[in-house]
Design a protein around this motif. Structure first.
Motif, mmCIF file in Angstrom:
data_model
loop_
_atom_site.group_PDB
_atom_site.id
_atom_site.type_symbol
_atom_site.label_atom_id
_atom_site.label_comp_id
_atom_site.label_asym_id
_atom_site.label_seq_id
_atom_site.Cartn_x
_atom_site.Cartn_y
_atom_site.Cartn_z
ATOM 1 N N ALA A 1 0.851 -1.199 0.000
ATOM 2 C CA ALA A 1 0.000 0.000 0.000
ATOM 3 C C ALA A 1 0.881 1.241 0.000
ATOM 4 C CB ALA A 1 -0.926 0.001 1.211
ATOM 5 N N LEU A 2 0.570 2.192 -0.868
ATOM 6 C CA LEU A 2 1.329 3.437 -0.975
ATOM 7 C C LEU A 2 0.366 4.614 -0.990
ATOM 8 C CD1 LEU A 2 3.850 5.169 -1.474
ATOM 9 C CD2 LEU A 2 3.580 4.691 -3.931
ATOM 10 N N LYS A 3 0.619 5.560 -0.080
ATOM 11 C CA LYS A 3 -0.133 6.812 -0.060
ATOM 12 C C LYS A 3 0.882 7.942 -0.094
ATOM 13 C CE LYS A 3 -3.676 9.407 2.460
ATOM 14 N NZ LYS A 3 -4.567 9.431 3.652
ATOM 15 N N LEU A 4 0.940 8.663 -1.199
ATOM 16 C CA LEU A 4 1.901 9.744 -1.387
ATOM 17 C C LEU A 4 1.154 11.046 -1.620
ATOM 18 C CD1 LEU A 4 4.775 10.772 -1.727
ATOM 19 C CD2 LEU A 4 4.693 10.041 -4.131
ATOM 20 N N LYS A 5 1.350 11.975 -0.696
ATOM 21 C CA LYS A 5 0.679 13.273 -0.773
ATOM 22 C C LYS A 5 1.714 14.376 -0.651
ATOM 23 C CE LYS A 5 -2.716 16.248 1.514
ATOM 24 N NZ LYS A 5 -3.686 16.380 2.636
ATOM 25 N N SER A 6 1.643 15.320 -1.568
ATOM 26 C CA SER A 6 2.473 16.513 -1.488
ATOM 27 C C SER A 6 1.585 17.670 -1.049
ATOM 28 C CB SER A 6 3.116 16.815 -2.844
ATOM 29 O OG SER A 6 3.774 18.068 -2.808
#
Length: 495
Positions: free
Chosen positions: A150-155
């Motif tokens: 699982a990957l959650k990438l937020k800028s």
């Protein structure tokens, strides 16, 4: 003497019991569970107790740095401290990271180091929220991970760029959940072959938010079950397909004023469809009937006054949702249906499976015919929820309490529709009206449903905060309570 000896033995035994460190005797797996219940900062303090406790902390399977104060000012940790902690961890197989979560301002160098360390520790669940000084590229270390699930990438600012589709081919072979937020795509506006099976063969859940510059998106993953798309304002073309997809959510898209915008959906097993705050597209195509659909929400936006050109697209969309068990329509959806070329000129397919209908509307006089056509299209409806939007643009006429002789024009219209909506009236059991002001439109509908609703069990009228004439309200309520009802079970509830 014997009594004193016995007392001394009991005292000695109690002291021995007290000295026993029962917590330290617990297995590592159980102590890990205890430490995971604590904020990370509190868990870190235990590492000073002994070598074993230090080892326990450094081998925690889950590291959540966001638990160190929700909004620290200044931050109580830095990207360097996260890197140091990851570097101190042992590299034994049992010490691999199960999940890593952090939220911090960061430099490009530190960000790459963190991703490299996370991949080295074979992290399975990675949740990252970062702020950088400039745009950064999607970290390629993540693409090569064979353990990531699982990957959650937020800028938070200013955003990041996706790699070309060719560069991720063969990667993400184990990824099942992906969430990306604030993606800059002005140099890559067409994502027609990115979210596909070769790149994401096991993907089950996909969420994209704030995709700036995205014009064309195609999502085709055979195992995908949930897809959410938010805030893609420049989007002109959307194609979604997947036999296992059961939840589709699209919010705040198609706002580019494009001459042509297209939506193609091929999801035969879809159960939940949410289409909210999107501009009406020029065309909508469903390649399969949505026979499994349980819940649908349609809330569209009118970006210009040319309602007629958007009517057919909305009708096509609603017709494809005809198998839904529950339907919710936003205010502007009802406005389009109420237009001159709306339901008066077109006919919806009957919603034979529908049992719950929720309508958001100003409920002006021009909405009455559209509501009647909707009721006609829902012959098996059991529950009607009407949420009235009361603002300065609404056309409201006060109800004349003396007009019980059927001379009211709106009551006459509803009475003329009795035969057309007979099946609807024979099955409707519960009615709830929010924002009830006891005005002519609302009263006429309430009276009609009470007079002809043969299966009606309960009508709930929730007054708006704008309604302050308590004496008038009480008089109207008294008249409604004493009104002759078609159903002997019907009860009226005021709130």
């Amino acid at each position: 003497m014997e009594i004193r000896s016995v007392k001394r033995k009991k005292k000695k035994k109690r002291e021995e019991i007290i000295k026993v460190d029962r917590i330290s005797n617990l297995p590592d797996s159980l102590l890990h569970q205890i430490l995971l219940l604590l904020p990370l900062q509190s868990a870190a303090i235990t590492s000073s107790l002994s070598k074993r406790w230090r080892s326990l902390f450094l081998s925690l399977p889950d590291l959540d740095f966001t638990s160190i104060n929700e909004n620290p000012k200044p931050p109580s940790f830095s990207s360097n401290s996260i890197c140091q902690l990851l570097s101190l961890r042992h590299h034994r197989h049992t010490n691999n990271l199960r999940s890593l979560r952090f939220r911090t301002p960061i430099t490009f160098t530190s960000l790459n180091s963190l991703f490299r360390l996370a991949v080295t520790h074979q992290v399975q669940d990675l949740d990252v929220d970062v702020t950088t000084k400039d745009y950064f590229n999607f970290p390629r270390w993540i693409v090569t991970s064979q353990k990531l699930r699982a990957l959650k990438l937020k800028s938070s600012s200013p955003g990041f760029r996706l790699p070309p589709s060719s560069s991720i081919f063969g990667g993400f072979q184990k990824l099942t959940s992906l969430s990306l937020s604030l993606v800059i795509l002005y140099n890559q506006p067409h994502l027609s072959d990115f979210f596909t099976d070769p790149n994401f063969p096991l993907l089950e859940k996909l969420a994209l938010e704030n995709c700036f510059g995205l014009k064309e998106l195609r999502v085709c993953c055979r195992l995908l079950q949930e897809f959410t798309l938010r805030n893609s304002l420049q989007l002109d073309s959307l194609e979604v397909s997947g036999n296992r997809l059961h939840r589709l959510k699209v919010v705040n898209c198609f706002h580019s004023y494009s001459e042509e915008s297209v939506v193609k959906i091929n999801t035969p097993n879809l159960k939940t469809f949410l289409w909210n705050s999107n501009a009406v597209t020029t065309s909508v195509h469903f390649l399969d009937k949505l026979l499994c659909l349980r819940k649908a929400f349609v809330g569209v936006l009118l970006l210009h006054q040319d309602i007629d050109s958007q009517t057919q697209s909305l009708f096509t969309l609603l017709s494809e949702l005809s198998h839904s068990y529950k339907l919710q329509l936003g205010n502007q959806s009802v406005e389009i249906l109420s237009s001159k070329k709306g339901l008066v000129k077109n006919h919806l397919l009957p919603f034979h499976n529908m049992r719950f209908l929720e309508l958001h509307t100003r409920f002006d006089r021009h909405n009455v015919q559209a509501l009647s056509c909707l009721f006609k299209s829902c012959p098996m409806l059991n529950i009607l929820l009407l949420k009235i939007i009361n603002d300065q643009t609404s056309e409201k006429r006060q109800w004349n309490k003396d007009l019980w002789d059927m001379s009211n024009s709106e009551i006459q219209y509803w009475e003329s529709q009795t035969y057309e909506v007979e099946s609807f009236l024979n099955n409707l059991e519960f009615v709830e009206i929010h924002g009830f002001l006891e005005c002519e439109n609302e009263m006429s509908l309430a009276i009609f449903l009470l007079r002809h609703g043969k299966a009606l069990i309960k009508m709930t009228l929730r007054s708006s905060f704008l309604c302050r004439d308590n004496l008038r309200r009480q008089m109207i309520r008294s008249q409604l309570m004493g009104f002759s009802k078609a159903s002997s079970k019907a009860k009226i509830s005021f709130h």
